[in-house]
Scaffold this active site. Structure first.
Site, PDB file in Angstrom:
ATOM      1  N   TYR A 110      18.869  13.142  31.626  1.00 18.07           N
ATOM      2  CA  TYR A 110      17.757  12.371  30.693  1.00 18.07           C
ATOM      3  C   TYR A 110      16.635  12.299  31.453  1.00 18.07           C
ATOM      4  O   TYR A 110      16.637  12.728  32.811  1.00 18.07           O
ATOM      5  CB  TYR A 110      17.750  11.890  30.445  1.00 18.07           C
ATOM      6  CG  TYR A 110      19.060  11.308  29.371  1.00 18.07           C
ATOM      7  CD1 TYR A 110      18.774  10.650  27.742  1.00 18.07           C
ATOM      8  CD2 TYR A 110      20.686  11.334  29.340  1.00 18.07           C
ATOM      9  CE1 TYR A 110      19.475  10.480  26.988  1.00 18.07           C
ATOM     10  CE2 TYR A 110      21.543  11.178  28.169  1.00 18.07           C
ATOM     11  CZ  TYR A 110      20.271  10.852  26.975  1.00 18.07           C
ATOM     12  OH  TYR A 110      21.685  10.072  25.755  1.00 18.07           O
ATOM     13  N   TYR A 152      27.586  14.361  29.003  1.00 18.71           N
ATOM     14  CA  TYR A 152      27.379  13.872  30.749  1.00 18.71           C
ATOM     15  C   TYR A 152      28.371  12.961  30.716  1.00 18.71           C
ATOM     16  O   TYR A 152      28.996  12.116  29.632  1.00 18.71           O
ATOM     17  CB  TYR A 152      25.488  13.586  30.505  1.00 18.71           C
ATOM     18  CG  TYR A 152      25.777  12.125  30.133  1.00 18.71           C
ATOM     19  CD1 TYR A 152      26.091  10.797  30.338  1.00 18.71           C
ATOM     20  CD2 TYR A 152      24.728  12.751  28.814  1.00 18.71           C
ATOM     21  CE1 TYR A 152      25.429   9.765  28.827  1.00 18.71           C
ATOM     22  CE2 TYR A 152      24.436  11.502  27.559  1.00 18.71           C
ATOM     23  CZ  TYR A 152      24.817  10.402  27.981  1.00 18.71           C
ATOM     24  OH  TYR A 152      24.021   9.146  26.885  1.00 18.71           O
ATOM     25  N   ARG A 204      30.460  10.653  27.469  1.00 20.08           N
ATOM     26  CA  ARG A 204      29.832  11.357  26.438  1.00 20.08           C
ATOM     27  C   ARG A 204      29.857  12.582  25.493  1.00 20.08           C
ATOM     28  O   ARG A 204      29.264  13.617  26.470  1.00 20.08           O
ATOM     29  CB  ARG A 204      27.854  11.115  26.303  1.00 20.08           C
ATOM     30  CG  ARG A 204      27.790   9.583  26.757  1.00 20.08           C
ATOM     31  CD  ARG A 204      28.757   8.460  25.905  1.00 20.08           C
ATOM     32  NE  ARG A 204      28.347   8.428  24.716  1.00 20.08           N
ATOM     33  CZ  ARG A 204      27.745   7.592  23.577  1.00 20.08           C
ATOM     34  NH1 ARG A 204      26.587   7.643  23.816  1.00 20.08           N
ATOM     35  NH2 ARG A 204      27.917   8.427  22.368  1.00 20.08           N
ATOM     36  N   HIS A 235      25.329  14.442  22.097  1.00 20.98           N
ATOM     37  CA  HIS A 235      24.972  13.379  20.957  1.00 20.98           C
ATOM     38  C   HIS A 235      23.050  13.342  20.778  1.00 20.98           C
ATOM     39  O   HIS A 235      22.718  13.679  21.905  1.00 20.98           O
ATOM     40  CB  HIS A 235      24.950  12.036  21.222  1.00 20.98           C
ATOM     41  CG  HIS A 235      25.121  11.499  22.387  1.00 20.98           C
ATOM     42  ND1 HIS A 235      25.897  11.633  23.304  1.00 20.98           N
ATOM     43  CD2 HIS A 235      23.771   9.954  22.593  1.00 20.98           C
ATOM     44  CE1 HIS A 235      25.335  10.763  24.501  1.00 20.98           C
ATOM     45  NE2 HIS A 235      24.448   9.974  24.402  1.00 20.98           N
ATOM     46  N   HIS A 295      19.862  10.185  20.652  1.00 19.39           N
ATOM     47  CA  HIS A 295      19.536   9.196  19.616  1.00 19.39           C
ATOM     48  C   HIS A 295      18.538   8.705  19.233  1.00 19.39           C
ATOM     49  O   HIS A 295      17.358   9.743  19.238  1.00 19.39           O
ATOM     50  CB  HIS A 295      18.986   8.278  21.241  1.00 19.39           C
ATOM     51  CG  HIS A 295      20.025   8.215  22.405  1.00 19.39           C
ATOM     52  ND1 HIS A 295      21.142   7.067  22.596  1.00 19.39           N
ATOM     53  CD2 HIS A 295      20.618   9.213  23.128  1.00 19.39           C
ATOM     54  CE1 HIS A 295      21.307   7.611  23.649  1.00 19.39           C
ATOM     55  NE2 HIS A 295      22.178   8.194  23.889  1.00 19.39           N
TER      56      HIS A 295
END
Ligand SMILES: [Fe+3]
Lengths: 200, 234
Positions: free
Chosen positions: B105, B144, B154, B157, B159
């Protein structure tokens, strides 16, 4: 009529973008980022800390506040008196907790209103979202100095008597000419200290 | 738009909390069950046009500026925001954020050693149109690892945060990619007990010939709580 099932909630995670917080997003008195704050009411500051199990601070939590204007109106078709709502007051704001778990909002002291057979005391609804919270938690803040109104409020009445005080903000003096209220949120802890939460 | 009634959450759609394998939920989830209250005026209302407060319009995450294309596989995510009557919700604010192709991120607290892409931020905000539609150009995010003892990764995906017509329509969710083998191992996706509800968190991929050469197409509808119509009496 077609039916659709609501989408499942998930955690907001640790990486909710910082760029989503504008410099005046925590000011419920402004309809836009640069609008002049509505002057129709008493400007107040609400501040507190968000903690989790063990009293540890909750950083990077997202809080959203929603309330009626100083006259107790919402600028929304569900309010029978929406035409009387303050045209400059938004009533919505967003804040993040800092490294010490602190947040704050600027707003106007909300007005109470009549709904059905009840009179709602002045209140602010808060939604808290954070990494580790799979569902947002919802709570309602009430104000000191409204003992008769608070005693008659139907939502406060649903909270077990011994826990009602946890929903009462505490007057904490003045800052820059505004009355300050403190409202700490304990996500998890001793049941006697945990903030009461609601679900609709 | 106005919400007039709100059925309770149907069985199996809400994630199980605290969530097995996800340590943070054991320290954050309230120990005392929430108090169920009938929705009142504060819960059934919300700002009428939040886009004035939250500027909208960032719908292309894949192109940061002129000639600056993000690394990764270009995708388009299209969908509608609906209520429980399957009616489109116009002018909802839709926020979307995601990791880059390497699973990192663009956020100061993501300090993992995967590379940052200087041409990818991964945050967008738009407002749905009159038919409740939204669309974003972006890249397929990478998986990640989650710092934990249980070797948890994870799956890719995206959000989503949606601000709709009522306070209780507020939704934070995540979208997954169809056919990803990591979906089966994710503690967050699998915290939703109902298999059909989990399936609804997974986007549908469009056949490439229906999309165009530049990107892969995904479709993902999101349903907020609340009904605009008064339920019919049986
Ligand atoms: Fe994520």
């Amino acid at each position: 009529m077609n039916r659709a099932l609501p989408t499942s909630q998930h955690t907001i995670g640790p990486f909710f973008p910082r760029t989503y917080f504008g410099p005046t997003d925590h000011d419920l008195r402004r309809r836009t980022a640069t609008a002049t704050p509505s002057p129709r009411g008493e400007a107040i500051r609400i501040a507190g800390r968000v903690t989790r199990a063990g009293g540890e601070v909750c950083v990077n939590a997202l809080l959203e506040a929603w309330q009626a204007d100083a006259g107790g109106h919402f600028d929304h078709p569900a309010d029978p008196d929406a035409a009387a709502a303050d045209p400059d007051f938004l009533g919505w704001g967003r804040a993040a907790t800092d490294a010490e778990g602190r947040y704050h909002f600027l707003t106007l002291l909300p007005g109470g209103y009549v709904e059905g057979n009840h009179r709602r005391a002045p209140h602010v609804n808060l939604q808290i979202m954070a990494s580790g919270l799979m569902r947002p938690v919802l709570t309602t803040l009430f104000f000191p100095g409204f003992s008769a109104e608070n005693a008659a409020d139907p939502v406060l009445a649903m909270v077990p008597e011994g826990r009602r005080g946890l929903l009462l903000a505490q007057a904490e003096g003045d800052s820059e000419g505004l009355r300050c209220f403190r409202f700490d949120i304990r996500l998890r802890g001793d049941p006697a200290e945990e903030t009461p939460f609601f679900v609709e | 738009m106005r919400i007039d009634s709100v059925p309770p959450w149907p069985e199996g759609i809400e994630p199980q909390v605290p969530t097995e394998g996800y340590a943070g939920t054991f320290t954050h989830t309230p120990a005392v069950p929430p108090i169920r209250r009938p929705p009142g005026r504060t819960e059934l209302t919300a700002p009428r046009d939040l886009a004035a407060k939250l500027p909208c319009g960032d719908d292309n995450l894949a192109v940061l500026g002129h000639g600056r294309m993000a690394l990764g596989q270009y995708i388009h995510i299209a969908g509608r925001i609906l209520d429980e009557d399957a009616r489109p919700i116009a002018h909802a604010v839709v926020e979307l954020w995601q990791a880059n192709a390497a699973g990192r991120y663009f956020h100061p607290i993501d300090t993992r050693d995967a590379p940052l892409d200087p041409d990818f931020i991964g945050n967008g905000r738009i407002r749905t149109d009159a038919e409740g539609r939204f669309g974003f150009f972006t890249i397929r995010p990478g998986a990640y690892p989650v710092p934990s003892k249980n070797n948890w990764w994870r799956p890719p995906h995206v959000h989503f945060s949606v601000l709709g017509p009522a306070s209780l329509s507020r939704l934070v969710t995540q979208m997954y990619f169809p056919g990803d083998p990591m979906n089966a191992y994710d503690h967050i996706l699998n915290s939703v007990p109902d298999a059909a509800a989990r399936e609804r968190l997974i986007a549908r991929q469009l056949p490439p010939h229906e999309v165009g050469l530049g990107w892969l197409g995904f479709v993902h509808d999101i349903v907020l709580r609340g009904r605009a119509a008064t339920p019919e009496q049986p």
